[in-house]
Write a protein that holds these residues in place. Structure first.
Motif, PDB file in Angstrom:
ATOM      1  N   LYS A 254       0.826  -1.203   0.000  1.00 47.48           N
ATOM      2  CA  LYS A 254       0.000   0.000   0.000  1.00 47.48           C
ATOM      3  C   LYS A 254       0.863   1.257   0.000  1.00 47.48           C
ATOM      4  O   LYS A 254       0.477   2.291  -0.552  1.00 47.48           O
ATOM      5  N   THR A 255       2.034   1.163   0.626  1.00 46.45           N
ATOM      6  CA  THR A 255       2.927   2.323   0.680  1.00 46.45           C
ATOM      7  C   THR A 255       3.307   2.784  -0.714  1.00 46.45           C
ATOM      8  O   THR A 255       3.443   3.994  -0.969  1.00 46.45           O
ATOM      9  N   MET A 256       3.463   1.840  -1.627  1.00 43.89           N
ATOM     10  CA  MET A 256       3.845   2.180  -2.995  1.00 43.89           C
ATOM     11  C   MET A 256       2.815   3.111  -3.623  1.00 43.89           C
ATOM     12  O   MET A 256       3.174   4.091  -4.294  1.00 43.89           O
ATOM     13  N   TYR A 257       1.541   2.857  -3.392  1.00 42.35           N
ATOM     14  CA  TYR A 257       0.479   3.698  -3.959  1.00 42.35           C
ATOM     15  C   TYR A 257       0.541   5.116  -3.401  1.00 42.35           C
ATOM     16  O   TYR A 257       0.430   6.098  -4.145  1.00 42.35           O
ATOM     17  N   TRP A 258       0.714   5.231  -2.084  1.00 45.73           N
ATOM     18  CA  TRP A 258       0.739   6.554  -1.467  1.00 45.73           C
ATOM     19  C   TRP A 258       1.988   7.330  -1.879  1.00 45.73           C
ATOM     20  O   TRP A 258       1.932   8.559  -2.081  1.00 45.73           O
ATOM     21  N   VAL A 259       3.128   6.637  -2.016  1.00 45.68           N
ATOM     22  CA  VAL A 259       4.354   7.308  -2.452  1.00 45.68           C
ATOM     23  C   VAL A 259       4.186   7.846  -3.869  1.00 45.68           C
ATOM     24  O   VAL A 259       4.550   8.991  -4.173  1.00 45.68           O
ATOM     25  N   ILE A 260       3.618   7.018  -4.760  1.00 48.25           N
ATOM     26  CA  ILE A 260       3.409   7.460  -6.139  1.00 48.25           C
ATOM     27  C   ILE A 260       2.452   8.647  -6.168  1.00 48.25           C
ATOM     28  O   ILE A 260       2.658   9.610  -6.927  1.00 48.25           O
ATOM     29  N   LEU A 261       1.399   8.607  -5.353  1.00 48.75           N
ATOM     30  CA  LEU A 261       0.433   9.706  -5.327  1.00 48.75           C
ATOM     31  C   LEU A 261       1.111  11.017  -4.909  1.00 48.75           C
ATOM     32  O   LEU A 261       0.911  12.058  -5.542  1.00 48.75           O
ATOM     33  N   ILE A 262       1.933  10.968  -3.863  1.00 44.85           N
ATOM     34  CA  ILE A 262       2.581  12.183  -3.364  1.00 44.85           C
ATOM     35  C   ILE A 262       3.628  12.693  -4.353  1.00 44.85           C
ATOM     36  O   ILE A 262       3.682  13.889  -4.667  1.00 44.85           O
ATOM     37  N   VAL A 263       4.470  11.781  -4.854  1.00 45.08           N
ATOM     38  CA  VAL A 263       5.509  12.188  -5.796  1.00 45.08           C
ATOM     39  C   VAL A 263       4.892  12.743  -7.073  1.00 45.08           C
ATOM     40  O   VAL A 263       5.363  13.737  -7.634  1.00 45.08           O
ATOM     41  N   ASN A 264       3.816  12.112  -7.532  1.00 47.78           N
ATOM     42  CA  ASN A 264       3.151  12.590  -8.740  1.00 47.78           C
ATOM     43  C   ASN A 264       2.593  14.002  -8.539  1.00 47.78           C
ATOM     44  O   ASN A 264       2.672  14.843  -9.437  1.00 47.78           O
TER      45      ASN A 264
ATOM     46  N   GLU B 114      10.447  14.696 -14.820  1.00 45.89           N
ATOM     47  CA  GLU B 114       9.203  14.403 -15.523  1.00 45.89           C
ATOM     48  C   GLU B 114       9.210  12.998 -16.110  1.00 45.89           C
ATOM     49  O   GLU B 114       8.191  12.298 -16.112  1.00 45.89           O
ATOM     50  N   ILE B 115      10.351  12.549 -16.615  1.00 41.77           N
ATOM     51  CA  ILE B 115      10.444  11.182 -17.144  1.00 41.77           C
ATOM     52  C   ILE B 115      10.209  10.168 -16.029  1.00 41.77           C
ATOM     53  O   ILE B 115       9.495   9.168 -16.206  1.00 41.77           O
ATOM     54  N   ILE B 116      10.798  10.413 -14.866  1.00 45.90           N
ATOM     55  CA  ILE B 116      10.603   9.508 -13.722  1.00 45.90           C
ATOM     56  C   ILE B 116       9.145   9.538 -13.276  1.00 45.90           C
ATOM     57  O   ILE B 116       8.544   8.492 -12.967  1.00 45.90           O
ATOM     58  N   ARG B 117       8.538  10.723 -13.239  1.00 49.34           N
ATOM     59  CA  ARG B 117       7.127  10.825 -12.840  1.00 49.34           C
ATOM     60  C   ARG B 117       6.230  10.061 -13.799  1.00 49.34           C
ATOM     61  O   ARG B 117       5.306   9.367 -13.382  1.00 49.34           O
ATOM     62  N   ARG B 118       6.506  10.163 -15.086  1.00 50.84           N
ATOM     63  CA  ARG B 118       5.673   9.463 -16.070  1.00 50.84           C
ATOM     64  C   ARG B 118       5.794   7.959 -15.915  1.00 50.84           C
ATOM     65  O   ARG B 118       4.806   7.231 -16.096  1.00 50.84           O
ATOM     66  N   ALA B 119       6.987   7.469 -15.583  1.00 49.78           N
ATOM     67  CA  ALA B 119       7.153   6.030 -15.357  1.00 49.78           C
ATOM     68  C   ALA B 119       6.314   5.581 -14.158  1.00 49.78           C
ATOM     69  O   ALA B 119       5.644   4.539 -14.217  1.00 49.78           O
ATOM     70  N   MET B 120       6.341   6.344 -13.081  1.00 50.71           N
ATOM     71  CA  MET B 120       5.548   5.996 -11.906  1.00 50.71           C
ATOM     72  C   MET B 120       4.055   6.098 -12.220  1.00 50.71           C
ATOM     73  O   MET B 120       3.255   5.283 -11.751  1.00 50.71           O
ATOM     74  N   TRP B 121       3.672   7.103 -12.987  1.00 48.64           N
ATOM     75  CA  TRP B 121       2.280   7.236 -13.423  1.00 48.64           C
ATOM     76  C   TRP B 121       1.859   5.999 -14.212  1.00 48.64           C
ATOM     77  O   TRP B 121       0.734   5.497 -14.049  1.00 48.64           O
ATOM     78  N   GLY B 122       2.760   5.496 -15.055  1.00 47.53           N
ATOM     79  CA  GLY B 122       2.437   4.331 -15.861  1.00 47.53           C
ATOM     80  C   GLY B 122       2.239   3.060 -15.057  1.00 47.53           C
ATOM     81  O   GLY B 122       1.489   2.163 -15.470  1.00 47.53           O
ATOM     82  N   PHE B 123       2.896   2.955 -13.896  1.00 42.95           N
ATOM     83  CA  PHE B 123       2.686   1.782 -13.048  1.00 42.95           C
ATOM     84  C   PHE B 123       1.199   1.600 -12.730  1.00 42.95           C
ATOM     85  O   PHE B 123       0.646   0.498 -12.863  1.00 42.95           O
ATOM     86  N   LEU B 124       0.561   2.685 -12.303  1.00 49.34           N
ATOM     87  CA  LEU B 124      -0.829   2.604 -11.868  1.00 49.34           C
ATOM     88  C   LEU B 124      -1.803   2.688 -13.040  1.00 49.34           C
ATOM     89  O   LEU B 124      -2.899   2.116 -12.972  1.00 49.34           O
ATOM     90  N   ARG B 125      -1.410   3.385 -14.111  1.00 47.82           N
ATOM     91  CA  ARG B 125      -2.316   3.494 -15.253  1.00 47.82           C
ATOM     92  C   ARG B 125      -2.511   2.147 -15.928  1.00 47.82           C
ATOM     93  O   ARG B 125      -3.651   1.768 -16.255  1.00 47.82           O
TER      94      ARG B 125
END
Length: 543
Positions: free
Chosen positions: A383-393, A436-447
């Motif tokens: 679950k931590t992974m989801y919250w980290v991605i949300l905050i970083v995004n 931005e490239i790193i953010r897009r990769a993290m965005w793609g995990f959940l998308r």
């Protein structure tokens, strides 16, 4: 092929060699830094190639994460299906049945017609297994990224010792003395031309890739799949590399022109570009706004195909406001200190974040109160992974909007000026682009996770992963954990807005309208997008 770890071992010695080249005349600075600062075109080439390498590394990591969570088959179906021309013999021709046909047991609905398989004469065939290509291995992409990094480091070393800052280190070394006789900018240009060649050849291996990529700029002429939209979103995160590549192409032509006319050498080829109206007013802005325009048109096409305004027009509005803020900041950078522009910038970023969380990811649920919680159906165990991605995004979304603003711009007097000043100007280009490239990769995990849950629920590995990672209260899985309900949100629910004394209902359903009426409405939206760009350019005095 050399093992990956053997290639990685070569990176520290190359970095150490660059570290040894110190320019004592400039405060013991690294000679490579001084050399690049004195030749911005070479800096752009290396920056673009390093950003491409970062994209490859992020792609390799994404494949590892996706295949762990959803499996190779699901990833192949969603992202690696054969391009449409190759699929013609498999899928045939799509022919949607008009909604006005009378109800009949033998007549397919529009949704069923889109999912059916058709022969070339339009007859429905029996459903076949979904055709897809095996995704490339994460190791192969990592190899490509490390190979590119090694070549960049070698080229940087040669570039440095051939420059004035590094030439003194090879005095008396007859074996490599010839390097100093070569113009320093030759090395990044050779590397750039090699990278372009490898991007297109061998053609037999690259044809399918570029065919799929070409679907995004082809909007709205082609139907839009999940992969097309995903690639379009990736394009919006590559504005900086695209601008650097465009600048390098112009720099190459400028160098050829100087060599042909004997007017200037390669070291001075950047001077004509500093006052180039075509480059700074047309080409670089086009690199900025084109990805947003493509995604905007993709959403209009989806709106037309589905006869639904929501959520496609809401998504199109996201790219519209991003383009508006970016174009005003591009053509009139003085507006960045204007309160109205800052408010629009903040609103655009918050709206994009809202769309990520509640529509692209459907990450949060509000059940039994107002306290949000993660959606129950998940593929990742932490679950931590989801919250980290949300905050970083959320934080890096501001970088995404800033990435559209150029570091330099051509003012009305034809003089090149900095968009930002001070220390931030040095960080604006490379750090924001990389973030931005790193953010897009993290965005793609959940998308991709959400799309896999919605469309590939019958896959054995994905079902097993859902049972392991979903919450115990997951209502998308029945009592024995084998059957899942549809998670797709109802798109035909009208949007309701309340005023002082009445409710104004804007229906999302457009199925009752004719094709001409829908096209006229969508063309008005496209015209509004184009008008913003023309107004911004006219305000700047470039039209």
């Amino acid at each position: 092929m050399m093992k990956l770890w053997k290639k990685i071992v070569l990176i520290p010695p190359l970095l150490f060699a660059l570290w040894l080249l110190a320019d004592k005349q400039n405060g013991s600075s690294f000679a490579v830094v001084v050399a690049l600062s004195r030749h911005p075109p070479s800096l752009r080439v290396y920056r673009a190639l390093l950003e491409v390498g970062l994209m490859l590394l992020c792609g390799s990591l994404s494949l590892i994460v996706w295949e762990y969570a959803a499996g190779t088959r699901v990833v192949g179906i969603l992202l690696f299906r054969p391009p449409q021309p190759i699929q013609t013999s498999i899928r045939g021709i799509y022919q949607a049945v008009p909604a006005s046909l009378p109800d009949d047991d033998n007549v397919l609905t529009e949704e069923e017609a889109q999912d059916a398989c058709y022969a070339s004469d339009g007859e429905v065939q029996e459903e076949e297994d979904v055709e897809y290509s095996e995704p490339p291995t994460a190791a192969s992409i990592a190899h490509a990224a490390v190979d590119l990094l090694l070549l960049v480091l070698v080229s940087l070393f040669l570039f440095t010792i051939s420059s004035a800052e590094g030439g003194k280190y090879i005095e008396g070394m007859t074996t490599i003395q010839w390097v100093a006789s070569i113009a320093a900018p030759v090395f990044p240009l050779i590397l750039f031309l090699w990278a372009v060649f490898k991007a297109f050849f061998p053609l037999s291996k690259r044809r399918d890739f570029w065919t799929v990529v070409a679907y995004t700029p082809s909007a709205p002429m082609l139907q839009v799949t999940f992969r097309d939209g995903f690639i379009g979103d990736v394009f919006t995160s590559t504005v900086r590399p695209m601008q650097d590549v465009a600048f390098t192409v112009f720099y190459c032509f400028s160098g050829l022109r100087g060599w042909w006319t004997q007017a200037y050498d390669l070291d001075s080829a950047q001077l004509p570009l500093e006052t180039s109206w075509l480059l700074h007013t047309c080409v670089l802005p086009a690199c900025m706004v084109s990805p947003l325009w493509w995604r905007f048109l993709q959403n209009l096409r989806q709106c037309y195909d589905t006869r639904q305004r929501w959520p496609y027009l809401g998504n199109a509005f996201k790219y519209f406001i991003a383009a508006s803020v970016s174009m005003m900041g591009l053509f009139d950078p003085s507006k960045k200190n204007n309160v109205l522009w800052i408010l629009c910038f903040v609103f655009a970023t918050l709206y994009q974040t809202f769309w990520d969380v509640f529509l692209d990811w459907e990450l949060l649920e509000f059940q039994g109160g107002t306290k949000p919680k993660l959606r129950s159906a998940r593929l990742y165990p932490s679950k931590t992974m989801y919250w980290v991605i949300l905050i970083v995004n959320f934080v890096l979304r501001f970088c995404w909007t800033l990435s559209f603003l150029p570091r330099f711009y051509l003012n009305s007097d034809g003089v090149l000026e900095r968009t930002f000043h001070g220390y931030f100007s040095c960080l604006h280009g490379p750090i924001i682009a990389s973030a931005e490239i790193i953010r897009r990769a993290m965005w793609g995990f959940l998308r991709l996770e959400l799309e896999a849950i919605k469309t590939c629920r019958d896959d054995d590995k994905l079902s097993e992963q859902l049972k392991q990672c979903s919450s115990p209260t997951d209502k998308s899985v029945d009592g024995d954990g084998t059957e899942m309900k549809d998670m797709t949100t109802e798109s035909r629910i009208p949007l309701v807005f309340e005023t002082w004394d009445k409710k104004i209902e804007i229906a999302s359903d457009m199925s009752a309208r004719s094709d001409v009426q829908i096209l006229v409405e969508l063309c008005l939206y496209a015209a509004a997008f184009a008008a913003v760009g023309m107004l911004a350019a006219a305000h700047r005095g470039t039209m």
